[in-house]
Design an enzyme around this catalytic site. Structure first.
Site, mmCIF file in Angstrom:
data_model
loop_
_atom_site.group_PDB
_atom_site.id
_atom_site.type_symbol
_atom_site.label_atom_id
_atom_site.label_comp_id
_atom_site.label_asym_id
_atom_site.label_seq_id
_atom_site.Cartn_x
_atom_site.Cartn_y
_atom_site.Cartn_z
ATOM 1 N N GLY A 49 0.966 -1.088 -0.068
ATOM 2 C CA GLY A 49 -0.039 0.085 -0.085
ATOM 3 C C GLY A 49 0.860 1.266 -0.078
ATOM 4 O O GLY A 49 1.814 1.133 -0.870
ATOM 5 N N GLU A 50 0.492 2.164 0.772
ATOM 6 C CA GLU A 50 1.162 3.373 0.756
ATOM 7 C C GLU A 50 1.690 3.498 2.394
ATOM 8 O O GLU A 50 0.478 3.894 3.235
ATOM 9 C CB GLU A 50 0.725 4.656 0.061
ATOM 10 C CG GLU A 50 1.707 5.691 -0.418
ATOM 11 C CD GLU A 50 2.183 6.470 0.730
ATOM 12 O OE1 GLU A 50 3.338 6.878 0.593
ATOM 13 O OE2 GLU A 50 1.113 6.864 1.695
ATOM 14 N N SER A 51 2.977 3.850 2.735
ATOM 15 C CA SER A 51 3.075 3.645 4.242
ATOM 16 C C SER A 51 2.539 5.018 4.952
ATOM 17 O O SER A 51 2.324 4.887 6.204
ATOM 18 C CB SER A 51 4.623 3.660 4.572
ATOM 19 O OG SER A 51 5.293 4.423 3.701
ATOM 20 N N CYS A 81 6.317 -5.308 1.212
ATOM 21 C CA CYS A 81 6.300 -3.891 0.522
ATOM 22 C C CYS A 81 6.135 -2.853 1.574
ATOM 23 O O CYS A 81 6.991 -2.556 2.586
ATOM 24 C CB CYS A 81 5.365 -3.779 -0.586
ATOM 25 S SG CYS A 81 6.079 -2.417 -1.544
ATOM 26 N N ARG A 113 12.585 4.216 1.347
ATOM 27 C CA ARG A 113 11.057 3.876 0.740
ATOM 28 C C ARG A 113 11.573 4.147 -0.990
ATOM 29 O O ARG A 113 12.301 4.929 -0.893
ATOM 30 C CB ARG A 113 10.285 4.911 1.452
ATOM 31 C CG ARG A 113 9.974 4.796 2.861
ATOM 32 C CD ARG A 113 9.071 6.189 3.376
ATOM 33 N NE ARG A 113 7.828 6.142 2.636
ATOM 34 C CZ ARG A 113 7.398 7.145 2.068
ATOM 35 N NH1 ARG A 113 7.844 8.192 2.131
ATOM 36 N NH2 ARG A 113 6.269 7.395 1.529
ATOM 37 N N ILE A 142 7.157 -3.547 -6.591
ATOM 38 C CA ILE A 142 6.247 -2.165 -7.212
ATOM 39 C C ILE A 142 6.652 -0.871 -6.338
ATOM 40 O O ILE A 142 6.411 -1.301 -5.321
ATOM 41 C CB ILE A 142 4.876 -2.821 -7.232
ATOM 42 C CG1 ILE A 142 4.583 -4.034 -8.137
ATOM 43 C CG2 ILE A 142 4.032 -1.188 -7.839
ATOM 44 C CD1 ILE A 142 3.027 -4.391 -7.995
ATOM 45 N N ARG A 143 7.353 -0.263 -6.868
ATOM 46 C CA ARG A 143 7.779 0.969 -5.810
ATOM 47 C C ARG A 143 8.191 0.516 -4.665
ATOM 48 O O ARG A 143 7.942 0.948 -3.433
ATOM 49 C CB ARG A 143 6.661 2.235 -5.582
ATOM 50 C CG ARG A 143 6.119 2.748 -7.038
ATOM 51 C CD ARG A 143 5.208 3.584 -6.641
ATOM 52 N NE ARG A 143 5.433 4.808 -5.869
ATOM 53 C CZ ARG A 143 4.807 5.693 -5.365
ATOM 54 N NH1 ARG A 143 3.703 5.418 -5.337
ATOM 55 N NH2 ARG A 143 5.384 6.555 -4.500
ATOM 56 N N HIS A 190 5.942 -8.696 -3.481
ATOM 57 C CA HIS A 190 4.663 -8.751 -3.368
ATOM 58 C C HIS A 190 4.346 -10.417 -3.636
ATOM 59 O O HIS A 190 3.954 -11.023 -4.575
ATOM 60 C CB HIS A 190 3.924 -8.171 -4.097
ATOM 61 C CG HIS A 190 3.970 -6.709 -3.777
ATOM 62 N ND1 HIS A 190 2.752 -6.102 -3.042
ATOM 63 C CD2 HIS A 190 4.527 -5.655 -4.265
ATOM 64 C CE1 HIS A 190 3.072 -5.000 -2.834
ATOM 65 N NE2 HIS A 190 4.011 -4.546 -3.700
ATOM 66 N N GLU A 192 2.177 -12.370 -2.621
ATOM 67 C CA GLU A 192 0.605 -12.483 -2.883
ATOM 68 C C GLU A 192 0.286 -12.512 -4.332
ATOM 69 O O GLU A 192 -0.875 -13.027 -4.805
ATOM 70 C CB GLU A 192 -0.015 -11.523 -1.947
ATOM 71 C CG GLU A 192 -0.421 -10.044 -2.379
ATOM 72 C CD GLU A 192 0.879 -9.355 -1.994
ATOM 73 O OE1 GLU A 192 0.895 -8.246 -2.346
ATOM 74 O OE2 GLU A 192 1.936 -9.638 -1.515
#
Length: 211
Positions: A49-51, A81, A113, A142-143, A190, A192
Site C-alpha cells: 500500500g502506501e506507508s 512492501c 522507501r 512495485i515501488r 509482493h 501474494e
C-alpha cells in the site's frame, strides 16, 4: 492440527490476495480492521500500500497502539512492501512534504522507501530465499523499499541477484529484500501477486504455528 488464525490488516493494499494465499497455506485467514479483531489472531500480515496512508489509517481505526503493543509482546507478523516499511525500526528518506511514516519498530532494520524507483521502474526477478525449498521465489517489486541496515538479531533471507533483470535499477543488485527477526518476517516484494506459489505464506504460517 488446529488452523492458526492469521489476520490481514485490511485498511488498504492487496488484502484479498493475502487472505486467499493464507487460506491456501492452511491458515484461518481473517481481515482485521478493529482492535477486537486484532485481539483474536495468532499472527498478522501487513500488506502493501502506501506507508504514510497506512500510518494515518492505523490511527483512524485506533489500531496503531494495539498493534504496536502486540508486536512488542511477540505477535508473529509478515509485512510485504509497505508492510515491511511499517514493521521497521527506522525509515530513511521520509518526504518532508508528506505526513511522517511512524514505523512500528518490530524489526531492527532501516529501510529506504521507494528505493528501486517510481512505478515505471517496477520489475520482477527470481530470488534464492533462505528457508524456502523447491527452487527460487519469483518476486514482484512495485515501488519497493529495500533494507539498508540490519541489526545483530536480523537474518537476511534474500537479496537481489546480479543478473540482467536488475542491471541499471538504481543499484538494486545485492540489496536486501527479505529479512526475519524471530517471529517477524518482511519482504520488499509482493508474494501474494504470484499465482500458484504460496511458499512465502506457508513459511509464515509455520512461524505462527511455532509460536
Amino acid at each position: 492440527m488446529t488452523k492458526p488464525v492469521v489476520g490481514v490488516l485490511a485498511l488498504q493494499g492487496g488484502v484479498a490476495e493475502h487472505l486467499a494465499a493464507l487460506e491456501r497455506s492452511g491458515a484461518d485467514a481473517r481481515p482485521v480492521r478493529r482492535p477486537e479483531e486484532l485481539a483474536a489472531v495468532h499472527g498478522i500480515v501487513l500488506p502493501g500500500g502506501e506507508s504514510t496512508t497506512m500510518t494515518r489509517l492505523l490511527d483512524t481505526f485506533e489500531l496503531y497502539e494495539p498493534l504496536r503493543e502486540r508486536l512488542a509482546a511477540g505477535l508473529p507478523a509478515f509485512g510485504s512492501c509497505a508492510g515491511m516499511i511499517m514493521l521497521a525500526r527506522e525509515v530513511l528518506d521520509q518526504d518532508p512534504q508528506l505526513p511522517a511514516v511512524r514505523p512500528l519498530g518490530a524489526l531492527d532494520v532501516a529501510v529506504r522507501r521507494n528505493a528501486f524507483g517510481r512505478q515505471v521502474d517496477s520489475f520482477e526477478t527470481d530470488l534464492e530465499f533462505t528457508g524456502i525449498t523447491d527452487g527460487p521465489v519469483h518476486a514482484v517489486f512495485i515501488r519497493a523499499p529495500w533494507v539498508e541496515k540490519v541489526g545483530d538479531g536480523v537474518e537476511v533471507l534474500a537479496s537481489v541477484p546480479e543478473d540482467p533483470d536488475t542491471t541499471g535499477r538504481g543499484g538494486a543488485a545485492g540489496r536486501i529484500v527479505a529479512v526475519r527477526q524471530g517471529p517477524v518476517l518482511a519482504t520488499a516484494f509482493h508474494p501474494e501477486l504470484v499465482s500458484g506459489d504460496e511458499r512465502v505464506h506457508r513459511y509464515f504460517a509455520q512461524i505462527v504455528r511455532a509460536q
